[in-house]
Design an enzyme around this catalytic site. Structure first.
Site, PDB file in Angstrom:
ATOM      1  N   HIS A 173      82.128 102.381  59.029  1.00  0.00           N
ATOM      2  CA  HIS A 173      81.685 103.534  59.818  1.00  0.00           C
ATOM      3  C   HIS A 173      80.215 103.812  59.538  1.00  0.00           C
ATOM      4  CE1 HIS A 173      81.843 107.136  62.181  1.00  0.00           C
ATOM      5  NE2 HIS A 173      81.364 107.850  61.165  1.00  0.00           N
ATOM      6  N   SER A 174      79.421 103.969  60.609  1.00  0.00           N
ATOM      7  CA  SER A 174      78.007 104.291  60.530  1.00  0.00           C
ATOM      8  C   SER A 174      77.273 103.235  59.699  1.00  0.00           C
ATOM      9  CB  SER A 174      77.842 105.712  59.962  1.00  0.00           C
ATOM     10  OG  SER A 174      76.557 106.220  60.217  1.00  0.00           O
ATOM     11  N   LEU A 175      76.649 103.606  58.592  1.00  0.00           N
ATOM     12  CA  LEU A 175      76.010 102.605  57.728  1.00  0.00           C
ATOM     13  C   LEU A 175      76.985 101.483  57.399  1.00  0.00           C
ATOM     14  CD1 LEU A 175      73.835 101.508  55.743  1.00  0.00           C
ATOM     15  CD2 LEU A 175      74.773 103.113  54.033  1.00  0.00           C
TER      16      LEU A 175
END
Length: 261
Positions: free
Chosen positions: A95-97
């Protein structure tokens, strides 16, 4: 205890160890995130899946360690440890990074001759969809303001000065890793990619999500959910169902990561 076992226990958290698992899911957290974010995933998938939640340095019980500021270094450390695990078909969820770290870890594994089954890239624009961002250069209040904007951290935590102060070094390091990362448009991985995005996520537009297509030679699907950057928590039941379906459908013989000799 061997250095390898120490490193494994530091980096990999198994909240429901399963010696009978037939597949592995590697979960990679967002900037400022930690392995326990994925505890619900371990609970939802059951004993057929070895759920490995990655704990980056610099947070929680690894707070005394220097947080890493380079996605490539994170990917190499994680990839090297994965190749030393008992061999199972491996899927990544980031998720995300974590989506970017997953992409680069898969690149590292594929370059070493070890294919991966699938990447679920959540809440992150495509690797080459660069934005000029500098949250990591802000003062402490500026970083906290960004966390409030993304609405992924409980207000009670953000209002606790001691907790925020303890978390800020890892947060700044993670934002440095995310914001200084660069990827050329022609760089690809081979495994299929499922992109998960929120329709109100300020971090990823629909075109930035679709741009993942250019980064895989396999299939690419984009799934849009209602919600902002942390739609993964508000739409958790749907995402767990998607993961369960993935593992049920992939029992027919996906790639397996071999151990080192």
């Amino acid at each position: 205890m061997s250095d390898l076992l120490v490193d494994e226990k530091l980096w990999f958290r198994r909240y429901r160890p399963s010696p009978t698992a037939s597949a592995r899911l590697v979960c990679l957290p967002h900037a400022g995130g930690s392995a326990p974010f994925f505890l619900p995933v371990a609970s939802a998938l059951g004993p057929g899946v070895d759920v490995v939640a990655v704990q980056y340095p610099g947070r929680q019980d690894r707070r005394a360690e220097q947080a890493l500021t380079d996605v490539a270094v994170l990917a190499e450390r994680i990839g090297d440890l994965l190749l030393r695990q008992p061999p199972l078909p491996v899927t990544f969820f980031g998720h995300s990074l974590g989506a970017t770290v997953g992409f680069e870890t898969i690149r590292w594994l594929e370059a070493a001759g070890h294919p991966v089954t699938h990447l679920f890239a959540s809440g992150r624009r495509a690797p080459s969809a660069h934005r000029d961002e500098a949250v990591h250069l802000r003062d402490d209040d500026g970083i906290v303001a960004e966390l409030r904007r993304l609405d992924g951290t409980a207000a009670s935590i953000l209002d606790d000065e001691e907790l925020v102060r303890a978390a800020l070094p890892a947060l700044r390091a993670d934002y440095t890793a995310a914001e200084t990362y660069r990827c050329a448009p022609e760089v690809t991985i081979s495994c299929p990619v499922t992109v998960l995005t929120g329709d109100a996520d300020p971090q990823t537009t629909s075109s930035e999500a679709r741009a993942w297509e250019r980064h895989t030679s396999g299939a690419c699907e984009v799934r849009t959910y209602s919600g902002g950057h942390f739609f993964v928590t508000t739409r958790a039941n749907e995402i767990m169902a998607l993961l369960r379906h993935h593992f049920a459908a992939s029992e027919s013989g996906p790639p397996v990561l071999d151990r080192y000799p």
